[in-house]
Write a protein that holds these residues in place. Structure first.
Motif, PDB file in Angstrom:
ATOM      1  N   THR A 155       0.910  -1.025   0.435  1.00 40.78           N
ATOM      2  CA  THR A 155       0.218   0.155  -0.031  1.00 40.78           C
ATOM      3  C   THR A 155       1.102   1.644  -0.245  1.00 40.78           C
ATOM      4  O   THR A 155       0.558   2.182  -0.836  1.00 40.78           O
ATOM      5  CB  THR A 155      -1.321  -0.352   1.105  1.00 40.78           C
ATOM      6  OG1 THR A 155      -1.944  -0.668   0.873  1.00 40.78           O
ATOM      7  CG2 THR A 155      -1.643   1.236   1.029  1.00 40.78           C
ATOM      8  N   LEU A 156       1.760   0.959   0.331  1.00 37.83           N
ATOM      9  CA  LEU A 156       3.023   1.937   0.705  1.00 37.83           C
ATOM     10  C   LEU A 156       3.341   2.436  -0.532  1.00 37.83           C
ATOM     11  O   LEU A 156       3.869   3.781  -0.855  1.00 37.83           O
ATOM     12  CB  LEU A 156       3.951   1.791   2.100  1.00 37.83           C
ATOM     13  CG  LEU A 156       3.353   2.206   3.469  1.00 37.83           C
ATOM     14  CD1 LEU A 156       4.504   1.810   4.376  1.00 37.83           C
ATOM     15  CD2 LEU A 156       2.945   3.798   3.107  1.00 37.83           C
ATOM     16  N   THR A 159       1.224   4.230  -2.586  1.00 42.27           N
ATOM     17  CA  THR A 159       1.043   5.832  -2.355  1.00 42.27           C
ATOM     18  C   THR A 159       2.244   6.018  -2.998  1.00 42.27           C
ATOM     19  O   THR A 159       2.000   7.206  -3.900  1.00 42.27           O
ATOM     20  CB  THR A 159       0.831   5.780  -0.855  1.00 42.27           C
ATOM     21  OG1 THR A 159      -0.243   4.739  -0.126  1.00 42.27           O
ATOM     22  CG2 THR A 159       0.920   7.292  -0.762  1.00 42.27           C
ATOM     23  N   PHE A 163       1.348   9.268  -5.668  1.00 43.97           N
ATOM     24  CA  PHE A 163       1.794  10.673  -5.510  1.00 43.97           C
ATOM     25  C   PHE A 163       2.511  11.543  -6.557  1.00 43.97           C
ATOM     26  O   PHE A 163       2.479  12.677  -6.784  1.00 43.97           O
ATOM     27  CB  PHE A 163       2.894  10.805  -3.879  1.00 43.97           C
ATOM     28  CG  PHE A 163       3.891  11.906  -4.182  1.00 43.97           C
ATOM     29  CD1 PHE A 163       3.536  12.964  -3.720  1.00 43.97           C
ATOM     30  CD2 PHE A 163       5.272  11.923  -4.303  1.00 43.97           C
ATOM     31  CE1 PHE A 163       4.105  14.491  -3.880  1.00 43.97           C
ATOM     32  CE2 PHE A 163       6.103  13.444  -4.726  1.00 43.97           C
ATOM     33  CZ  PHE A 163       5.505  14.175  -4.247  1.00 43.97           C
ATOM     34  N   ALA A 178       0.988  15.800  -1.981  1.00 48.64           N
ATOM     35  CA  ALA A 178       1.481  14.614  -0.918  1.00 48.64           C
ATOM     36  C   ALA A 178      -0.393  14.474  -0.386  1.00 48.64           C
ATOM     37  O   ALA A 178      -0.242  14.077   0.432  1.00 48.64           O
ATOM     38  CB  ALA A 178       2.647  15.915   0.291  1.00 48.64           C
ATOM     39  N   VAL A 179      -0.629  16.009  -0.061  1.00 47.35           N
ATOM     40  CA  VAL A 179      -2.247  15.838   0.816  1.00 47.35           C
ATOM     41  C   VAL A 179      -2.873  14.975  -0.399  1.00 47.35           C
ATOM     42  O   VAL A 179      -3.538  13.611   0.630  1.00 47.35           O
ATOM     43  CB  VAL A 179      -2.766  17.381   0.436  1.00 47.35           C
ATOM     44  CG1 VAL A 179      -4.100  16.737   0.633  1.00 47.35           C
ATOM     45  CG2 VAL A 179      -2.603  18.191   1.350  1.00 47.35           C
ATOM     46  N   ALA A 181      -1.866  12.092  -1.656  1.00 50.50           N
ATOM     47  CA  ALA A 181      -1.099  10.416  -1.709  1.00 50.50           C
ATOM     48  C   ALA A 181      -1.356  10.233   0.339  1.00 50.50           C
ATOM     49  O   ALA A 181      -1.757   8.990   0.311  1.00 50.50           O
ATOM     50  CB  ALA A 181       0.332  11.227  -1.484  1.00 50.50           C
ATOM     51  N   VAL A 182      -1.431  11.666   1.628  1.00 49.41           N
ATOM     52  CA  VAL A 182      -1.321  11.077   2.289  1.00 49.41           C
ATOM     53  C   VAL A 182      -3.245  10.216   2.504  1.00 49.41           C
ATOM     54  O   VAL A 182      -3.440   9.457   3.540  1.00 49.41           O
ATOM     55  CB  VAL A 182      -1.455  11.913   3.508  1.00 49.41           C
ATOM     56  CG1 VAL A 182      -1.976  12.537   4.428  1.00 49.41           C
ATOM     57  CG2 VAL A 182       0.089  12.493   3.164  1.00 49.41           C
ATOM     58  N   LEU A 183      -3.792  11.248   1.654  1.00 46.97           N
ATOM     59  CA  LEU A 183      -5.200  10.503   2.441  1.00 46.97           C
ATOM     60  C   LEU A 183      -5.630   9.514   2.039  1.00 46.97           C
ATOM     61  O   LEU A 183      -6.439   8.632   2.268  1.00 46.97           O
ATOM     62  CB  LEU A 183      -6.255  11.195   1.202  1.00 46.97           C
ATOM     63  CG  LEU A 183      -6.473  13.528   1.671  1.00 46.97           C
ATOM     64  CD1 LEU A 183      -7.505  14.257   0.640  1.00 46.97           C
ATOM     65  CD2 LEU A 183      -6.519  13.197   3.341  1.00 46.97           C
ATOM     66  N   LEU A 185      -3.763   7.212   1.720  1.00 44.50           N
ATOM     67  CA  LEU A 185      -2.881   6.081   2.242  1.00 44.50           C
ATOM     68  C   LEU A 185      -3.766   5.986   3.980  1.00 44.50           C
ATOM     69  O   LEU A 185      -3.733   5.287   4.262  1.00 44.50           O
ATOM     70  CB  LEU A 185      -1.896   6.734   2.633  1.00 44.50           C
ATOM     71  CG  LEU A 185      -1.020   5.688   3.924  1.00 44.50           C
ATOM     72  CD1 LEU A 185      -0.663   4.746   3.024  1.00 44.50           C
ATOM     73  CD2 LEU A 185       0.668   6.931   4.206  1.00 44.50           C
ATOM     74  N   ILE A 186      -4.155   7.011   4.323  1.00 48.29           N
ATOM     75  CA  ILE A 186      -4.939   6.857   5.652  1.00 48.29           C
ATOM     76  C   ILE A 186      -6.258   5.947   5.236  1.00 48.29           C
ATOM     77  O   ILE A 186      -6.238   5.183   5.796  1.00 48.29           O
ATOM     78  CB  ILE A 186      -5.681   8.104   6.159  1.00 48.29           C
ATOM     79  CG1 ILE A 186      -4.430   9.462   6.483  1.00 48.29           C
ATOM     80  CG2 ILE A 186      -6.895   8.244   6.983  1.00 48.29           C
ATOM     81  CD1 ILE A 186      -4.555  10.718   6.172  1.00 48.29           C
ATOM     82  N   SER A 188      -6.655   3.616   2.768  1.00 47.82           N
ATOM     83  CA  SER A 188      -6.269   2.376   2.608  1.00 47.82           C
ATOM     84  C   SER A 188      -6.124   2.114   4.208  1.00 47.82           C
ATOM     85  O   SER A 188      -6.237   0.642   3.904  1.00 47.82           O
ATOM     86  CB  SER A 188      -4.792   2.309   1.492  1.00 47.82           C
ATOM     87  OG  SER A 188      -4.958   3.035   0.525  1.00 47.82           O
TER      88      SER A 188
END
Length: 194
Positions: A155-156, A159, A163, A178-179, A181-183, A185-186, A188
């Motif tokens: 998953t990382l 991500t 990104f 990055a925003v 990608a972080v969303l 990731l969260i 996921s």
């Protein structure tokens, strides 16, 4: 612009891959195939896993008669669900990218999300192999390699691809990509935890 792009570049050099795609990011043929392989692997895994899971309330011959049907239903639901999730996830991420000032089209968002699923194809192959090696004993499989940890790693990896994909497909700044990608990731991580 370098036109030499390969699936290996998605996995090992995603920034170079998306930089070199340019306007070809509009094509969803390869990302669609990635999603198709993801769906096929997930469906096959669901079918095989359904054969290994006890059916609540059923034992003996009744359970054995119903088991193939349960497997087929699980496989069909997973297969169709993967495509529905691709569309919904892409739509949500496209709206977020537009709110952040992204310039890409919806097709480019579909492509980026599709390309980002390539590590999931590898995870699907690994998951299927583990199911076959451990003869469908899901408890042994989970303990053998820490399947959840592997899911996190893949998953990382996805991500990171997303990104760079959103950064280039929507011409976003590093912070705005990055925003997104972080969303991703969260969401996921929450789906892995559930």
């Amino acid at each position: 612009m370098n036109t030499d792009t390969s699936l290996i570049d998605i996995l090992t050099a995603p920034e170079r891959f998306f930089e070199s795609l340019g306007e070809r990011i509009e094509s969803i043929k390869i990302p669609g195939l990635i999603i198709l392989f993801t769906a096929l692997l997930a469906a096959l895994t669901a079918y095989l896993a359904a054969g290994a899971v006890p059916l609540p309330g059923l034992e003996g011959p009744d359970a054995e008669v119903l088991r193939p049907f349960v497997g087929i239903l699980a496989a069909a639901a997973i297969f169709i669900g993967i495509f529905i999730i691709w569309g919904i996830q892409s739509l949500i991420l496209h709206v977020i990218a537009k709110v952040l000032g992204g310039t890409g089209s919806f097709k480019s968002t579909l492509a980026v999300v599709g390309y980002g699923n390539l590590p999931q194809v590898l995870m699907g192959v690994l998951g299927l192999a583990l199911l076959l090696v451990y003869h469908m004993d899901i408890e042994k499989m989970g303990a053998a390699l820490g399947f959840v940890v592997l899911g996190l790693i893949f998953t990382l990896w996805s991500t990171v691809i997303w990104f760079f994909g959103f950064k280039h497909a929507h011409e976003l700044t590093t912070a705005k990509a990055a925003v997104i990608a972080v969303l991703i990731l969260i969401v996921s991580m929450l789906s892995i935890a559930i």
